[in-house]
Design a protein around this motif. Sequence first.
Motif, PDB file in Angstrom:
ATOM      1  N   ARG B  82      75.815  58.728  54.048  1.00 15.84           N
ATOM      2  CA  ARG B  82      76.425  58.110  54.931  1.00 15.84           C
ATOM      3  C   ARG B  82      78.144  58.104  54.738  1.00 15.84           C
ATOM      4  O   ARG B  82      78.640  57.909  56.117  1.00 15.84           O
ATOM      5  CB  ARG B  82      76.466  56.667  54.708  1.00 15.84           C
ATOM      6  CG  ARG B  82      74.695  56.357  55.242  1.00 15.84           C
ATOM      7  CD  ARG B  82      74.665  54.815  54.794  1.00 15.84           C
ATOM      8  NE  ARG B  82      72.714  54.336  55.119  1.00 15.84           N
ATOM      9  CZ  ARG B  82      71.880  53.737  55.118  1.00 15.84           C
ATOM     10  NH1 ARG B  82      72.533  52.696  54.707  1.00 15.84           N
ATOM     11  NH2 ARG B  82      70.999  54.038  54.686  1.00 15.84           N
ATOM     12  N   PHE B  88      76.422  70.214  63.124  1.00 13.67           N
ATOM     13  CA  PHE B  88      75.812  71.615  62.139  1.00 13.67           C
ATOM     14  C   PHE B  88      75.813  72.513  63.381  1.00 13.67           C
ATOM     15  O   PHE B  88      76.137  71.758  64.789  1.00 13.67           O
ATOM     16  CB  PHE B  88      74.586  71.691  62.964  1.00 13.67           C
ATOM     17  CG  PHE B  88      73.693  70.011  61.596  1.00 13.67           C
ATOM     18  CD1 PHE B  88      73.601  70.369  60.376  1.00 13.67           C
ATOM     19  CD2 PHE B  88      73.174  69.143  62.139  1.00 13.67           C
ATOM     20  CE1 PHE B  88      72.437  69.488  59.154  1.00 13.67           C
ATOM     21  CE2 PHE B  88      72.953  68.112  60.925  1.00 13.67           C
ATOM     22  CZ  PHE B  88      72.266  68.238  59.823  1.00 13.67           C
ATOM     23  N   ARG B  92      71.018  70.266  65.970  1.00 16.15           N
ATOM     24  CA  ARG B  92      70.088  69.862  65.783  1.00 16.15           C
ATOM     25  C   ARG B  92      69.883  68.159  66.483  1.00 16.15           C
ATOM     26  O   ARG B  92      70.098  67.084  65.426  1.00 16.15           O
ATOM     27  CB  ARG B  92      69.951  69.591  64.468  1.00 16.15           C
ATOM     28  CG  ARG B  92      70.254  70.851  63.690  1.00 16.15           C
ATOM     29  CD  ARG B  92      69.692  70.856  62.243  1.00 16.15           C
ATOM     30  NE  ARG B  92      69.085  70.794  61.826  1.00 16.15           N
ATOM     31  CZ  ARG B  92      68.482  71.162  60.038  1.00 16.15           C
ATOM     32  NH1 ARG B  92      69.692  70.981  59.578  1.00 16.15           N
ATOM     33  NH2 ARG B  92      67.826  70.404  60.054  1.00 16.15           N
ATOM     34  N   LEU B  94      68.698  65.001  68.151  1.00 12.12           N
ATOM     35  CA  LEU B  94      66.478  64.743  68.597  1.00 12.12           C
ATOM     36  C   LEU B  94      66.735  65.009  70.428  1.00 12.12           C
ATOM     37  O   LEU B  94      67.260  63.986  71.185  1.00 12.12           O
ATOM     38  CB  LEU B  94      66.795  63.257  68.130  1.00 12.12           C
ATOM     39  CG  LEU B  94      66.939  62.889  66.694  1.00 12.12           C
ATOM     40  CD1 LEU B  94      66.185  61.897  66.229  1.00 12.12           C
ATOM     41  CD2 LEU B  94      66.191  64.433  66.225  1.00 12.12           C
ATOM     42  N   HIS B  96      64.087  64.231  72.396  1.00 10.07           N
ATOM     43  CA  HIS B  96      63.786  62.963  72.915  1.00 10.07           C
ATOM     44  C   HIS B  96      65.078  61.424  72.880  1.00 10.07           C
ATOM     45  O   HIS B  96      64.239  60.685  74.032  1.00 10.07           O
ATOM     46  CB  HIS B  96      62.567  62.711  72.545  1.00 10.07           C
ATOM     47  CG  HIS B  96      62.312  62.055  71.513  1.00 10.07           C
ATOM     48  ND1 HIS B  96      63.163  62.762  70.154  1.00 10.07           N
ATOM     49  CD2 HIS B  96      62.413  60.713  70.654  1.00 10.07           C
ATOM     50  CE1 HIS B  96      63.533  61.873  69.278  1.00 10.07           C
ATOM     51  NE2 HIS B  96      62.663  60.610  69.332  1.00 10.07           N
ATOM     52  N   LEU B  97      65.904  62.117  72.362  1.00 10.59           N
ATOM     53  CA  LEU B  97      66.694  60.066  72.484  1.00 10.59           C
ATOM     54  C   LEU B  97      67.469  61.083  73.862  1.00 10.59           C
ATOM     55  O   LEU B  97      68.538  61.753  73.588  1.00 10.59           O
ATOM     56  CB  LEU B  97      66.866  60.403  71.687  1.00 10.59           C
ATOM     57  CG  LEU B  97      66.164  59.837  70.226  1.00 10.59           C
ATOM     58  CD1 LEU B  97      66.706  59.150  69.061  1.00 10.59           C
ATOM     59  CD2 LEU B  97      65.162  58.006  70.220  1.00 10.59           C
ATOM     60  N   LEU B 105      72.603  56.785  65.944  1.00 14.05           N
ATOM     61  CA  LEU B 105      71.485  57.226  64.860  1.00 14.05           C
ATOM     62  C   LEU B 105      72.452  56.813  63.585  1.00 14.05           C
ATOM     63  O   LEU B 105      71.485  55.525  62.754  1.00 14.05           O
ATOM     64  CB  LEU B 105      70.961  58.537  65.145  1.00 14.05           C
ATOM     65  CG  LEU B 105      69.495  58.574  65.978  1.00 14.05           C
ATOM     66  CD1 LEU B 105      69.363  59.436  65.090  1.00 14.05           C
ATOM     67  CD2 LEU B 105      68.375  57.702  65.113  1.00 14.05           C
ATOM     68  N   PRO B 106      73.325  57.315  63.888  1.00 12.31           N
ATOM     69  CA  PRO B 106      74.221  57.209  62.184  1.00 12.31           C
ATOM     70  C   PRO B 106      74.036  54.969  61.621  1.00 12.31           C
ATOM     71  O   PRO B 106      74.012  54.584  60.555  1.00 12.31           O
ATOM     72  CB  PRO B 106      74.870  57.552  62.557  1.00 12.31           C
ATOM     73  CG  PRO B 106      75.092  58.602  63.180  1.00 12.31           C
ATOM     74  CD  PRO B 106      74.818  58.425  64.168  1.00 12.31           C
ATOM     75  N   ARG B 108      72.718  52.951  62.954  1.00  8.48           N
ATOM     76  CA  ARG B 108      70.850  52.060  62.727  1.00  8.48           C
ATOM     77  C   ARG B 108      70.321  52.259  61.452  1.00  8.48           C
ATOM     78  O   ARG B 108      69.639  51.252  60.888  1.00  8.48           O
ATOM     79  CB  ARG B 108      70.080  52.795  64.184  1.00  8.48           C
ATOM     80  CG  ARG B 108      70.292  52.370  65.267  1.00  8.48           C
ATOM     81  CD  ARG B 108      69.613  51.924  66.464  1.00  8.48           C
ATOM     82  NE  ARG B 108      69.526  51.558  67.931  1.00  8.48           N
ATOM     83  CZ  ARG B 108      69.925  52.491  68.689  1.00  8.48           C
ATOM     84  NH1 ARG B 108      69.893  54.058  69.017  1.00  8.48           N
ATOM     85  NH2 ARG B 108      70.475  52.253  69.883  1.00  8.48           N
ATOM     86  N   VAL B 109      70.719  53.380  61.079  1.00  9.59           N
ATOM     87  CA  VAL B 109      70.289  53.781  59.756  1.00  9.59           C
ATOM     88  C   VAL B 109      70.779  52.926  58.913  1.00  9.59           C
ATOM     89  O   VAL B 109      70.024  52.965  57.568  1.00  9.59           O
ATOM     90  CB  VAL B 109      69.705  55.372  58.612  1.00  9.59           C
ATOM     91  CG1 VAL B 109      69.419  55.759  60.401  1.00  9.59           C
ATOM     92  CG2 VAL B 109      71.481  55.784  58.938  1.00  9.59           C
ATOM     93  N   ARG B 113      73.145  46.919  64.224  1.00 15.51           N
ATOM     94  CA  ARG B 113      72.325  46.228  65.812  1.00 15.51           C
ATOM     95  C   ARG B 113      73.369  46.472  67.151  1.00 15.51           C
ATOM     96  O   ARG B 113      74.221  45.282  66.630  1.00 15.51           O
ATOM     97  CB  ARG B 113      71.279  45.414  65.618  1.00 15.51           C
ATOM     98  CG  ARG B 113      69.900  45.879  64.163  1.00 15.51           C
ATOM     99  CD  ARG B 113      68.775  46.674  65.068  1.00 15.51           C
ATOM    100  NE  ARG B 113      67.789  46.511  64.476  1.00 15.51           N
ATOM    101  CZ  ARG B 113      67.918  48.518  63.282  1.00 15.51           C
ATOM    102  NH1 ARG B 113      69.272  48.706  63.330  1.00 15.51           N
ATOM    103  NH2 ARG B 113      66.668  48.204  62.885  1.00 15.51           N
TER     104      ARG B 113
END
Lengths: 292, 248
Positions: B82, B88, B92, B94, B96-97, B105-106, B108-109, B113
């Motif tokens: 993190r 990349f 790379r 996603l 479908h997002l 994403l970074p 959310r993980v 929220r």
Amino acid sequence: MLRQSDIYFGQDESGRFLPWLIAFMVYLAALSIAGLFILNGLTQQFGAGIENSMTIQIPVTGSPSRDIARRTEVLQKLQRTSGVISSAHIPVKRVAELLRPWLGEATQSDQLPLPQVIDVAVDRTRGIRSDDIHRLFEDFRPPIVVDDHGEWLSDMVNALRSAEIVAISIVVLTGLATVGTVIFSTRAGLGLQKDTIAVLHFIGAKDDYIARQFAMRAAWLGLKGGIGGLAVALPTLAALRFAIGDLNFGLLPDLNLSSSGWISVALILPCVAIIAHLTARSTVLGSLSEMF
Amino acid sequence: MSKIVQFENVGLRYGLGPEILQDISFGLEPSSFHFLIGPSGAGKSSLLKLMYLAHRPTRGKVSLFDRNISTLPRKDLPSVRRRIGVVFQEFRLLNHLSAFDNVALPLRVTGLRGAEIKRHVEELLSWVGLKDHLDSRPPTLSGGQQQRVAIARAVIARPQILYADEPTGNVDDRIAARIMHLFEELNKLGTTVVIATHNKAMVRETGHAVMSLEKGRLSLQGNAVSDASQKKGIEVGKVPTRQRKPTV
């Protein structure tokens, strides 16, 4: 609005077949659980109802006064017999009713020599057996007949218990098959998603974060399959109930599924979702633990 | 000053194949800026993979943030990752997002929220010129736009180290300059930046320190000073005052 999962499962074929397989498992499990409850009810009813009772038939002699004397003698001797809790004469009308399913309207005829029937409640812990009763009246001519329900009932109860074990085995096997199917499907999904999983790892996602997404999907597919399976199983059970209803004559006790049985069948749905969720989660965590 | 990245006699091989990287030793100081250059097949991507924890070294010691990666328990990897951002070469993303969700994403993980994610992501996508493409999915974006989404994803969590593999490889000169400007700005904010590139003109123009890989071995060019050189009192070149220098 629900957020799109980080992992795209659309290309995963298991999403198509898994609900069908689970639906089949749930269908089998629902019928087995319903059967289990019905069998258990039967076992209890048979066991509690007539396991400790015997029936004495005193054949008619053609002389009503002699028949009454023989019946009185039997009742008096039974009262004095150790192990006999109570004895009672069953009126001829009631005997005729009980025999009607087999003999029809012939039971109403005076020409049919119905035996006098004595219902005897016994305490088996005191060692009393049908032979003991029979021996009391061995000089009776024509001889009396002693029916010991316990003997044939114990065989029936054993058979019912065996059937219960079979039903439990089917439920366990369908559960194991569901677990196996989810493991296979999840592993296939992991192979397809390895690039996405790598990206999620590189941005710092923990294994649990990834496993949760697979688990939620498995639970959803399990629910879909479960709803499908129950949607077929419930009409099947209703049809069986309708068909069995016709068999509810004197010999068979109540064959309807109890309310706890219906609740257990309904509980299959959350159970299958939880099983799918936990199985997928542990499968993913196990597989990811082998990665860097 | 302690090194944010430290390699000591590191070797890497895939399976039973030959060593892709041999005896790599260097250290990167916090807030430094470096280029990683070398011909195709020299091992640049493999070296980056070691740095962003895609692989463990076959031998030697790799330390990030003073933690030995070779012996780091697996459960501790996410917390180290993190602190690293990666762009990349092939992005790379996603597919479908949406661009928004890719960049989020970074965050959310980490468990963040709602409104906070929205504010940060929209701000950053505006900064990289994509505020009108929040809901666009990567396949509908141009190469340059995808690259900016990938960069936004790499920097959204304010990483301490940013690795970029050929970040200007698929874009025109104007966008390449813009991307480089973005990296310079991040570096000014304290992020250590390592860029693997073939673009020699860009390396020359910016004047940052250079690590050169050839046949799996690392050497320094231009604005860099090695530990060995320092011990011998040999200064290889002038290091700009703002950025730190790599040492070999």
